[in-house]
Every structure is written in structure tokens, then in C-alpha cells.
Design an enzyme around this catalytic site. Structure first.
Site, PDB file in Angstrom:
ATOM      1  N   VAL A  19       9.854  -3.071  -3.195  1.00  0.00           N
ATOM      2  CA  VAL A  19       9.421  -3.462  -4.530  1.00  0.00           C
ATOM      3  C   VAL A  19       8.332  -2.503  -4.985  1.00  0.00           C
ATOM      4  CG1 VAL A  19       8.306  -5.267  -5.902  1.00  0.00           C
ATOM      5  CG2 VAL A  19       9.964  -5.884  -4.142  1.00  0.00           C
ATOM      6  N   ASP A  45       2.864  -8.930   0.016  1.00  0.00           N
ATOM      7  CA  ASP A  45       1.739  -8.685   0.921  1.00  0.00           C
ATOM      8  C   ASP A  45       0.836  -7.540   0.484  1.00  0.00           C
ATOM      9  OD1 ASP A  45       3.350  -6.518   1.370  1.00  0.00           O
ATOM     10  OD2 ASP A  45       3.376  -6.687   3.555  1.00  0.00           O
ATOM     11  N   ASN A  46       1.006  -7.046  -0.751  1.00  0.00           N
ATOM     12  CA  ASN A  46       0.105  -5.990  -1.200  1.00  0.00           C
ATOM     13  C   ASN A  46      -0.040  -6.040  -2.716  1.00  0.00           C
ATOM     14  OD1 ASN A  46       1.886  -3.602  -2.445  1.00  0.00           O
ATOM     15  ND2 ASN A  46       2.991  -4.489  -0.702  1.00  0.00           N
ATOM     16  N   CYS A 101     -19.898   8.328   5.603  1.00  0.00           N
ATOM     17  CA  CYS A 101     -20.733   8.920   6.655  1.00  0.00           C
ATOM     18  C   CYS A 101     -20.611   8.132   7.960  1.00  0.00           C
ATOM     19  CB  CYS A 101     -22.188   9.002   6.207  1.00  0.00           C
ATOM     20  SG  CYS A 101     -22.932   7.405   5.826  1.00  0.00           S
TER      21      CYS A 101
END
Length: 592
Positions: A19, A45-46, A101
């Protein structure tokens, strides 16, 4: 199967398609949205996939129920066509990021080293192969000096030098026309050598460089010890094949072998056909033998360039010297997308090895592959209770959508079963934007133009007719029409009155041709790449397209409509105003 046990009369069409924007043309193309789809229930899920589905629901005016869980937390958001705000209308605050950093020089938690390993994977096995594919043709067809200057212009001095060093390494593995078995063997040993040098650079040389910059007894600007608190002094790692070694060095040896083996394998897979032949190509014994022989040699090669040369473009050109010819011979590489759920692909194994070596450098306890997968994939274990709760709430909102319930009866839900916490709110109404002549519109509104049979048969509606039709729809009672300032398709500007007013070449182009040219070139439409033989009403230049470009063209051809962003100038105030998206519905023949 579980659904059918509840109701055997349910009809299910199951797809395993990706998708997203780059997956159009699969199961979820225009025909999917136009053939009987009423409502979408999301369980993705995203965020990118959620935003894509949301954009399609808005474009096609479909209802959406978006649900998600995170451990004991759950949420349900309902999107009501034409009434509520969309999923993409509000943005969640970004997740806290680990400072660069800390990742680069001063990690103190295993999550830092895992994220470092995850970033390393993307840089080595996705970004670098993509970089080669994107630049091979340009480097092969032009001069190295011109390419170097363009690289510096696009990336800046430091990034251009780094990219040139990477391309110098990556172009070295090329096909010489030999038989497949010989090429595979050459890729194998080149990949192992590359992985050995990479391990030396990351866990030995860079650590020595950092300790030279900040010795163990150094102090900061306040006179306090530099290596204190969360700043852990790193240790140099190397392979030790002496008889008896400490348990810590055994761990170093084990993870170095895993790192070299997985890095070499993934490197080889970038170059070899995707047929699984590289999966067992490099063994642990190959990695051990290479590590032993490397540590007994001079310790690797230094590819850095002299800093005395102030002409960055010349230094970049020097690093690419000889790569021009090789770029003509190299085959397209295979970028790797990180996939956490496939143990056989070596992705998590590489990240685990890199992360654990980094952890050993900084005195952090290593973790196993399962924990690495959890952190690298940002996985929070699912709870069946939360899933059941959120699923039930989604079904309730689905029933409301199907019953055409008013917006005030819908509820968004936010829950945390661990506290417990339950909050239900009404969906926000769609935001109204001020438009032309004081009229307002929302994300759901469109100005619709339709191609006729005549225009469709000639390649599509021309830009000149598009401009005329838009002005006609916006004409006032006294016939006054606005000046159209710009027309864009996604990120591509197709027309600007300050560039193209009166330009017959572009005005005779069809809107479809303009979209194709913009998407293929990856840039705005302008006179620089409008070819001389275009302009005959939609004809396109006969140019050789790459596979990616051909796929883009095919995707455009499948589109049943285009949504354009149009900005007009108000004739009374002279101010620029954005219209609601202007939808051009393409003409389709009966046999299309």
C-alpha cells in the site's frame, strides 16, 4: 478463515499488495476505488501507508475508519466524507529522536547502537546502490569534470566527496562479459574484501581517530574530564586468532565474523541477480579466513583524499577518475529495503552484528537478534485485549458510516488499558479554506473538468483548453475572469504565466503529456526539456525510457483522472488564491 467461521456468507477478496504511492497499478488502482467500495477500515503499521489510504479516501470521497494499537494503547479515528477532517489534516508530534552526536560518537544505550546499525544498513545497501543507478547514465554520457561540479553543487563539498568515494568503491565491481559463475566468484571475493575494510574502518580506525581527537585524559572547556557521565570512552576492536582469548574477545571475534559474513552477503546481493544465489555464497569460514589474513597484513587501504587541494570539484573528479568507463559496463544494482520479519534475508543479522560490535566498543551489553529486531523495527508487542477493544470500536463506527449517521454521533477513541484511560471525542469538522472571491472550500471539494471524446481521441485535453475551461467556471456575472498564475501536479509545476504566457509550444501540449514529461524528468516542465518535435497536439518525443520511467508512464496511463493544484490572481485585489483541486476526468473509450 476466522471471519468465515463467524459468518460463512461473507465474501472476501484477499490481496498481499503493498500500500503506497509507489504501489499504484497493483490491486489498489483507480478501478479498486470506483467499483463498489463504500468504506475503508485501516489496520496499517506505518504512517506513510495510512496517509496514502487517507489521500485516496479523500480523492474518491470514501469513508475511513483508521485504527491502531501500541501495547496497551489504542486509537480509532473516523473520517466522514465531506464532513470531517481527514487523517492527514492533523499531524502527531514527532517521536523523540536520538541526537546525531550520540549515535555517531557517544552511544550509551543499546538502542543507540541498534539505531546506528539500522542507519548503517540503509546507507550501505539501499542509498549507495540507488546512488549508482541514479548517476551511472549521467556519468557515462558526460564528462567526469562536469559530473563532479554538478555533484558538488547538489550535495555540498563534504557530501560530494563522500559520495565520490562511495561511487569509486561501488563501480569497481562490474561485468567484464565473463561467464556467470566467474562473475559470481569475483563478486564474492570483492564483497568479502569490502566487508573486511568496512569492519576495520568502523570498529578500529574510526575509534582510533576519535581517541586521537579526545584522548582518555582530555578535559572539556570547563576543565572537567571529557570521558565522563554518558560519554563512554570507546575501545578499538580487532580479530584475535591467538590460542586462548578472554570471553569478551570471543564475543568480539564472533560478532566480527557475523558482521563480515552478512555485510559481504548483502553487498553481493546488490550486484547479483535476485535468485537467492547469494544466500549461501559466503560462509562463516570465508569470513574467518579473510579476517585472519587481513589482520596479518598492512591493515587495509586508505581512500581519503589530500586536504591540500582546495578545489573540491577537482578532488571529486580525481576520486571518480576511471569510473566513467566502468559506469558504462556496470549492471543496474539491487537496492535492499530493510525487512525485519524475514530471518533468511540477513537484514536483522547484519544490524545485530553491527550494533553489538558498536556496543562492545563502548562497554554496552550486547543483545540477541530478537531484541535487535524489536528495537530496529520499533516493535511494541501486541496485546490481544487492546486489539479486540479497538476492533469493536471500529465496527461500531463502520455501522454509523453505513447508516449515514450525522457527524455529531461519531466518536474518535483514545484508550490506554493499563491506566485505565478512555477518551471519546467527536470528529473535528473539515477545515474551511478561503478561496476565490471569498468562497470557501474544504479538502473534500473539487472543481471538475471532463475530457470530451474529441479531446480524448487526440491525446487528451490541451493546456490552452484547460486554461479556458477553468477561467469559464470562475467567470463572474459580468464576464470577468481571473488570470491563472500556476498549475501544478503534485510536486511538479506544469505551467506558470510568467514563464509560459503566449508560449504556443506548451499551450498545444495535452495535460496528460505534460504530466508524463514532468514525472519522467523528475523536474518542473520548462522549455529546457520540451523537445522540438513536441507541440503537435499531444505527440511525444521518441525517447528511450528506463524501466522505471516506463513504469511511471504506464501508471499515468492507468489514471482515470488527475487532480491539479491551480493558483489564480484575483482581478480585483491582485492577490494569488489557491482553488480547490481541479480534477480533470479523462475520457475513456468503451473498449478501453
Amino acid at each position: 478463515e476466522a471471519i468465515l467461521r463467524f459468518n460463512p456468507n461473507v465474501h472476501i477478496d484477499a490481496h498481499t499488495s503493498k500500500v503506497g504511492d509507489d504501489a499504484e497499478g497493483g490491486a489498489f488502482d483507480d478501478s479498486f476505488w470506483s467499483e463498489g467500495i463504500d468504506t475503508i477500515l485501516n489496520a496499517l503499521d506505518n504512517v506513510d501507508a495510512r496517509l496514502y489510504m487517507d489521500s485516496q479516501c479523500v480523492a474518491h470521497r470514501k469513508g475511513l475508519v483508521d485504527a491502531g494499537t501500541l501495547g496497551a494503547k489504542g486509537n480509532v479515528q473516523v473520517v466522514v466524507p465531506g464532513l470531517s477532517e481527514s487523517y492527514g489534516s492533523s499531524v502527531d508530534p514527532p517521536e523523540p529522536a536520538i541526537p546525531v552526536c550520540t549515535l555517531k560518537n557517544f552511544p550509551y544505550e543499546i538502542s543507540h547502537t541498534i539505531q546506528w546499525g539500522r542507519d548503517l544498513f540503509d546507507g550501505l545497501f539501499n542509498k549507495r546502490p540507488s546512488q549508482i543507478n541514479d548517476n551511472a547514465e549521467t556519468l557515462a554520457s558526460g564528462s567526469t569534470a562536469d559530473f563532479a561540479r554538478q555533484l558538488v553543487h547538489n550535495l555540498g563539498d563534504d557530501a560530494a566527496l563522500e559520495a565520490a568515494e562511495e561511487m569509486g568503491e561501488d563501480y569497481m565491481i562490474k561485468s567484464n562479459g565473463e561467464n556467470a559463475a566467474h562473475f559470481v566468484e569475483r563478486v564474492k571475493y570483492a564483497s568479502i574484501a569490502w566487508a573486511i575494510n568496512l569492519a576495520h574502518k568502523l570498529f578500529n580506525k574510526s575509534v582510533q581517530d576519535l581517541l586521537r581527537q579526545h584522548p582518555l585524559d582530555s578535559v572539556d572547556e570547563d576543565g572537567e574530564p571529557f570521558w565522563t557521565g554518558t560519554r563512554r570512552a570507546p575501545k578499538v576492536l580487532s580479530y584475535n586468532d591467538a590460542g586462548e582469548v578472554s570471553s569478551e574477545h570471543c564475543a568480539v571475534n564472533e560478532h566480527l565474523v557475523d558482521f563480515v559474513r552478512t555485510a559481504a552477503r548483502l553487498r553481493a546481493e546488490n550486484y547479483l541477480p535476485q535468485d537467492g544465489s547469494a544466500e549461501e555464497l559466503i560462509s562463516a569460514d570465508d569470513a574467518v579466513n579473510a579476517l585472519v589474513s587481513f589482520d596479518r597484513s598492512s591493515g587495509g587501504t586508505d581512500t581519503s583524499t589530500s586536504s591540500d587541494d582546495n578545489d573540491t570539484a577537482a578532488r571529486v573528479s580525481g576520486l571518480l577518475n576511471g569510473e566513467k568507463e566502468w559506469s558504462k559496463q556496470i549492471l543496474p544494482l539491487n537496492p535492499a529495503e530493510f525487512e525485519k520479519d524475514d530471518d533468511a534475508n540477513g537484514h536483522v543479522a547484519f544490524v545485530a552484528a553491527a550494533s553489538n560490535l558498536r556496543a562492545l566498543c563502548y562497554g554496552i551489553k550486547p543483545v540477541d537478534a530478537m531484541e535487535t529486531r524489536r528495537v530496529a523495527g520499533r516493535i511494541v508487542p501486541a496485546m490481544i485485549t487492546t486489539t479486540a477493544f479497538v476492533s469493536a470500536l471500529s465496527c461500531i463506527e463502520l455501522l454509523k458510516l453505513l447508516q449515514k449517521a450525522p457527524l455529531t454521533l461519531h466518536r474518535n477513541a483514545f484508550v490506554n488499558l493499563a491506566l485505565p484511560f478512555f477518551a471519546f471525542t467527536s470528529p473535528m469538522p473539515a477545515e474551511e479554506f478561503e478561496g476565490y472571491r471569498g468562497e470557501s472550500h474544504t479538502v473534500w471539494d473539487r472543481m471538475v473538468l471532463r475530457e470530451g471524446k474529441k479531446s480524448g481521441g487526440r491525446g487528451g485535453l490541451k493546456l490552452s483548453r484547460f486554461l479556458k475551461d477553468v477561467r469559464k467556471q470562475l467567470a463572474s456575472e459580468d464576464g470577468e475572469t481571473p488570470e491563472i498564475a500556476t498549475i501544478s501536479y503534485g510536486p511538479y509545476m506544469l505551467y506558470a504565466n510568467f514563464l509560459h504566457d503566449g508560449d504556443e509550444d506548451i499551450l498545444r501540449q495535452s495535460m496528460t503529456a505534460l504530466v508524463k514529461d514532468a514525472v519522467i524528468s523528475g523536474d518542473d516542465i520548462d522549455d529546457d526539456f520540451m523537445s522540438d518535435d513536441e507541440g503537435d497536439g499531444g505527440g511525444e518525443a521518441e525517447v528511450e525510457l528506463t524501466k522505471e520511467q516506463q513504469a511511471d508512464v504506464e501508471q499515468i496511463e492507468r489514471r482515470s483522472f488527475f487532480d491539479f493544484s491551480v493558483i489564480v490572481e484575483d482581478p480585483e485585489t491582485g492577490e494569488e488564491v489557491e482553488l480547490p483541486p481541479v480534477r480533470l476526468v479523462r475520457w475513456k473509450s468503451d473498449d478501453a
